[in-house]
Design a protein around this motif. Structure first.
Motif, mmCIF file in Angstrom:
data_model
loop_
_atom_site.group_PDB
_atom_site.id
_atom_site.type_symbol
_atom_site.label_atom_id
_atom_site.label_comp_id
_atom_site.label_asym_id
_atom_site.label_seq_id
_atom_site.Cartn_x
_atom_site.Cartn_y
_atom_site.Cartn_z
ATOM 1 N N LEU A 6 -3.185 3.470 11.938
ATOM 2 C CA LEU A 6 -4.366 3.542 12.805
ATOM 3 C C LEU A 6 -5.555 3.891 11.910
ATOM 4 O O LEU A 6 -6.627 3.237 12.060
ATOM 5 C CB LEU A 6 -4.367 4.597 14.057
ATOM 6 N N LEU A 7 -5.279 4.613 10.867
ATOM 7 C CA LEU A 7 -6.236 4.764 9.639
ATOM 8 C C LEU A 7 -6.414 3.508 9.072
ATOM 9 O O LEU A 7 -7.714 3.132 9.060
ATOM 10 C CB LEU A 7 -5.987 6.114 8.807
ATOM 11 N N CYS A 8 -5.391 2.906 8.699
ATOM 12 C CA CYS A 8 -5.779 1.673 8.121
ATOM 13 C C CYS A 8 -6.338 0.296 8.933
ATOM 14 O O CYS A 8 -7.316 -0.086 8.443
ATOM 15 C CB CYS A 8 -4.186 0.880 7.485
ATOM 16 N N GLU A 9 -5.849 0.573 10.060
ATOM 17 C CA GLU A 9 -6.385 -0.554 11.163
ATOM 18 C C GLU A 9 -8.104 -0.292 11.217
ATOM 19 O O GLU A 9 -8.787 -1.398 11.284
ATOM 20 C CB GLU A 9 -5.718 -0.578 12.371
ATOM 21 N N ASP A 17 -11.531 -3.225 2.876
ATOM 22 C CA ASP A 17 -10.264 -3.783 2.405
ATOM 23 C C ASP A 17 -9.927 -3.414 1.149
ATOM 24 O O ASP A 17 -8.860 -4.335 0.521
ATOM 25 C CB ASP A 17 -10.345 -5.267 2.859
ATOM 26 N N THR A 18 -10.528 -2.398 0.371
ATOM 27 C CA THR A 18 -10.045 -2.148 -1.021
ATOM 28 C C THR A 18 -9.724 -0.742 -1.021
ATOM 29 O O THR A 18 -10.638 0.050 -0.321
ATOM 30 C CB THR A 18 -11.002 -2.528 -2.067
ATOM 31 N N ARG A 39 -3.723 -7.301 3.895
ATOM 32 C CA ARG A 39 -5.128 -7.477 3.911
ATOM 33 C C ARG A 39 -5.853 -6.267 2.920
ATOM 34 O O ARG A 39 -6.977 -6.807 2.616
ATOM 35 C CB ARG A 39 -5.450 -7.534 5.335
ATOM 36 N N ILE A 40 -5.055 -5.281 2.611
ATOM 37 C CA ILE A 40 -5.982 -4.222 2.061
ATOM 38 C C ILE A 40 -5.386 -4.236 0.463
ATOM 39 O O ILE A 40 -4.137 -4.383 0.108
ATOM 40 C CB ILE A 40 -5.375 -2.873 2.693
ATOM 41 N N ARG A 41 -6.333 -4.493 -0.404
ATOM 42 C CA ARG A 41 -5.779 -4.500 -1.741
ATOM 43 C C ARG A 41 -5.930 -2.751 -2.325
ATOM 44 O O ARG A 41 -6.866 -2.263 -2.122
ATOM 45 C CB ARG A 41 -7.060 -5.460 -2.592
ATOM 46 N N CYS A 42 -4.749 -2.672 -2.845
ATOM 47 C CA CYS A 42 -4.375 -1.057 -3.550
ATOM 48 C C CYS A 42 -4.457 -1.242 -4.877
ATOM 49 O O CYS A 42 -3.735 -2.053 -5.570
ATOM 50 C CB CYS A 42 -3.156 -0.813 -2.806
ATOM 51 N N ILE A 43 -5.260 -0.472 -5.436
ATOM 52 C CA ILE A 43 -5.509 -0.582 -6.968
ATOM 53 C C ILE A 43 -5.180 1.011 -7.474
ATOM 54 O O ILE A 43 -5.879 1.960 -7.006
ATOM 55 C CB ILE A 43 -6.737 -1.016 -7.250
#
Length: 517
Positions: A6-9, A17-18, A39-43
């Protein structure tokens, strides 16, 4: 769907989205949720100061927040310095800090700490998710706070059980973001009256008043009224260069600032703070303005700065018919051959930087000449250290490159402060970011040698020198960069730097030049 999902959504529903991350065990359910969100770019950042510094640079250019992922209180503590810089830059940021499951806190496990207390001084908003069902509401509150005014640093504490528990909450929708306030007509009228009373007046601006369109309005006001205008000393982002209005900053050295503002009878603040010394010095003033100078803060914290300038322009009659004076493109000649100096470095940078470059400046003493030299450089954005907590430069360039992959990012970096967060070079290599980092390798904390003199101390002896010199052993930036996966070269002459920087502007991907000055 669990709380972490839910946090991500909720982040995605609101355009975030980053995620710059350095996770630990408490955050594994959030990591798993992110893994389900392509859809989320994780760095990954290899140090938490890299994570928050990159989120700062990203948001300054993207004009929206990134999320960060930090591991409990100690991870947050490592991130605080660049949260401080971001707060001073008015950067929107949503930090997600994992915590033990709520029922585990009573056992005082080794990583238990007062996360709320740690976060508060460097955050404009601190909240704690209490359960999975209300995770969406808590996340929305963090996003809303981050997007309030010019931008705010927000910290959302995520207990592990709130992340892993299932929820029946509905899928989130985009929230209504706070709208900037209209300017206060009474304050605008007071400023207009001050501009018409014949006293020497300086208008100080910062924040979004330093965008190109706002600076054009500001210049017309100054032309109409005879006022001067300046940026405060440290600013999150300035749009400048050819085709744009030139603006000077309040100088850092106290004596220079006092001289620049001598005779000022009135100061009008639009998104800026009244100029003060960065530190206190024996026998020198704390305020850079003359005693008795009247100060008007024309805007409230959440006011639309462009609208405030436009309202002031309308009242004083500074219309679009007033011609603008814009910088004309002018590149300097190649520096004379010989030993490499900071001035030669700056000349080559301005000579070869491309149009629409992003300059990330943490060059401290070595790069002070860049700002006046680059008024007529190609149009560019200028990002700088804002809170005085060194170690933001390389991460800030990293985040800016993530936000604007089509633009060349140039980092002007002092060697001492670069060592605080050089792990960001690894992130640049992993993400193949188009960043050229110039290291000013004078192998000393030059600014502190100057400050030692400014406070009236004697010339440095053996003990002071051992705390301020970066030698024995010397830092080897080419080896450090290559160890992080970034190609690099070291130069010690003006002609060698000229050739190396010109070549770097033709490359794609990260590259580092050690400038031995």
């Amino acid at each position: 769907m669990n709380g972490a999902d839910l946090l991500c959504e909720t982040l995605l529903a609101n355009g975030i989205d980053t995620c710059f991350a350095n996770p630990g065990t408490s955050e594994m359910h959030f990591v798993a949720a992110l893994d389900r969100q392509p859809r989320i770019r994780c760095i990954l950042g290899l140090f938490e100061g890299v994570v928050t510094g990159a989120a700062d640079g990203y948001a300054r250019m993207a004009e929206k927040p990134a999320a960060t992922l930090l591991h409990t209180g100690p991870g947050l503590a490592n991130a605080l310095a660049n949260m401080h810089n971001a707060r001073r830059a008015r950067t929107p940021m949503v930090n997600v800090v994992g915590d033990h499951a709520s029922y585990h806190l009573k056992f005082d496990a080794p990583l238990t700490s007062d996360i709320d207390g740690l976060a508060a001084p460097m955050s404009d908003w601190v909240g704690r998710a209490t359960d999975a069902e209300t995770m969406g509401e808590t996340t929305e509150a963090a996003i809303r706070a981050a997007m309030t005014g010019q931008g705010q640093v927000c910290t959302l504490i995520l207990p592990a059980d709130a992340a892993w528990s299932e929820t029946s909450a509905a899928m989130p929708q985009a929230i209504a973001l706070p709208q900037a306030k209209a300017p206060d007509a009474a304050l605008v009228a007071k400023a207009a009256k001050m501009l018409g009373n014949g006293q020497q007046t300086v208008i100080f601006v910062s924040g979004r008043a330093l965008r190109a369109n706002a600076l054009e309005v500001l210049q017309r006001i100054a032309t109409k009224t005879g006022a001067r205008f300046m940026a405060q000393g440290s600013n999150g982002r300035v749009e400048r260069g050819a085709g744009r209005v030139a603006i000077e900053r309040v100088p850092y050295p106290v004596d220079q600032a006092v001289a620049a503002l001598a005779g000022t009878g009135q100061a009008i603040l639009i998104g800026a703070k009244a100029p003060v010394g960065f530190f206190a010095y024996p026998g020198k003033p704390g305020s850079m303005l003359p005693e008795g100078c009247e100060i008007l803060d024309m805007v409230e914290k959440e006011t639309d700065l462009l609208a405030a300038l436009q309202a002031l322009a309308e009242v004083v009659g500074a219309g679009d018919d007033i011609p603008l004076t814009l910088n004309e493109l002018k590149r300097p000649e190649a520096p004379a051959p010989g030993a490499l100096t900071p001035e030669a470095v700056m000349a080559s940078v301005v000579r070869h930087m491309p149009d629409q470059a992003i300059i990330c400046d943490e060059s401290v003493t070595s790069g002070r000449n860049f700002f006046p030299l680059s008024h007529s450089a190609p149009a560019h954005d200028f990002l700088q250290l804002t809170g005085g907590a060194i170690g933001v430069g390389i991460p800030m360039a990293t985040g800016a490159a993530v936000a604007c992959p089509e633009r060349k990012v140039i980092g002007l970096q002092a060697d001492g402060s670069g060592m605080y967060t050089l792990q960001a070079l690894w992130t640049q290599a992993r993400e193949q970011l188009d960043v050229v980092t110039v290291i000013f390798a004078n192998r000393k904390y030059q600014i502190l040698l100057g400050e030692l003199k400014n406070v009236g101390a004697n010339a440095p002896g053996e003990n002071a020198s051992r705390m301020l010199d970066l030698d024995k052993p010397e830092l080897k930036w080419v080896e450090l960069a290559r160890g992080m996966g970034v190609d690099a070269v070291s130069v010690d002459t003006a002609e060698a730097f000229e050739a190396a920087f010109a070549d770097a502007m033709t490359r794609k991907g990260p590259f580092l030049i050690e400038a031995l000055i």
